[in-house]
Design a protein around this motif. Structure first.
Motif, short mmCIF file in Angstrom:
data_model
loop_
_atom_site.label_atom_id
_atom_site.label_comp_id
_atom_site.label_asym_id
_atom_site.label_seq_id
_atom_site.Cartn_x
_atom_site.Cartn_y
_atom_site.Cartn_z
N LEU A 1 5.70 -1.72 2.85
CA LEU A 1 6.55 -0.87 2.03
C LEU A 1 5.98 -0.71 0.62
CD1 LEU A 1 9.20 0.72 1.76
CD2 LEU A 1 10.26 -1.41 0.98
N ILE A 2 5.46 -1.78 0.03
CA ILE A 2 4.84 -1.71 -1.30
C ILE A 2 3.61 -0.81 -1.26
CG2 ILE A 2 3.62 -3.07 -3.04
CD1 ILE A 2 5.57 -5.37 -2.37
N ALA A 3 2.80 -0.92 -0.21
CA ALA A 3 1.61 -0.07 -0.09
C ALA A 3 1.99 1.40 0.03
CB ALA A 3 0.78 -0.51 1.12
N VAL A 4 3.04 1.71 0.78
CA VAL A 4 3.48 3.10 0.92
C VAL A 4 3.98 3.64 -0.41
CG1 VAL A 4 5.24 4.57 1.99
CG2 VAL A 4 3.96 2.94 3.38
N VAL A 5 4.73 2.85 -1.15
CA VAL A 5 5.22 3.27 -2.46
C VAL A 5 4.06 3.53 -3.41
CG1 VAL A 5 6.52 2.51 -4.49
CG2 VAL A 5 7.47 2.18 -2.20
N ILE A 6 3.06 2.69 -3.40
CA ILE A 6 1.88 2.89 -4.26
C ILE A 6 1.16 4.17 -3.87
CG2 ILE A 6 -0.42 1.98 -4.78
CD1 ILE A 6 0.83 -0.81 -4.76
N MET A 7 1.01 4.43 -2.57
CA MET A 7 0.36 5.67 -2.12
C MET A 7 1.13 6.90 -2.58
SD MET A 7 -2.46 5.19 -0.44
CE MET A 7 -2.66 6.54 0.68
N VAL A 8 2.45 6.84 -2.53
CA VAL A 8 3.26 7.98 -2.95
C VAL A 8 3.16 8.17 -4.46
CG1 VAL A 8 5.64 8.81 -3.16
CG2 VAL A 8 4.83 7.87 -0.99
N LEU A 9 3.20 7.08 -5.21
CA LEU A 9 3.15 7.19 -6.67
C LEU A 9 1.80 7.69 -7.17
CD1 LEU A 9 5.04 3.99 -7.83
CD2 LEU A 9 5.83 6.35 -7.94
#
Length: 93
Positions: free
Chosen positions: A11-19
């Motif tokens: 979930l943290i990796a997905v949020v970083i990719m989106v940001l």
């Protein structure tokens, strides 16, 4: 506080990719790799310096000075490939 498991890390990796977006991620990874390479070479240099400082070690040879490029004009508009104005050409003469 509980430890992070795989779902949380994903979930943290997905949020970083989106940001940061997909365009900036390769640049960030490249600069991180360069930083780690520089850090690794510097730490090796520190270890080698410690070995050279021990008694009985042969003195290190000083490095030869590097030659700087000459500041002569290659043609009428550039100086070492950099554009030069008319005022700069007059001052250099």
């Amino acid at each position: 506080m509980a430890g992070l498991g795989w779902p949380e890390l994903l979930l943290i990796a997905v949020v970083i990719m989106v940001l940061f977006g997909s365009k900036k991620m390769p640049d960030a990874a490249r600069s991180l790799g360069r930083s780690l390479r520089i850090f690794k070479s510097e730490t090796k240099g520190l270890v080698n310096d410690d070995k050279d400082d021990k008694p009985g070690a042969a003195p290190a040879q000083p490095a030869a000075p590097q030659q700087l490029p000459s500041a002569q004009q290659e043609d009428g508009t550039t100086l070492n490939g950099v554009p030069v104005s008319q005022d700069q050409k007059n001052r250099a003469s």
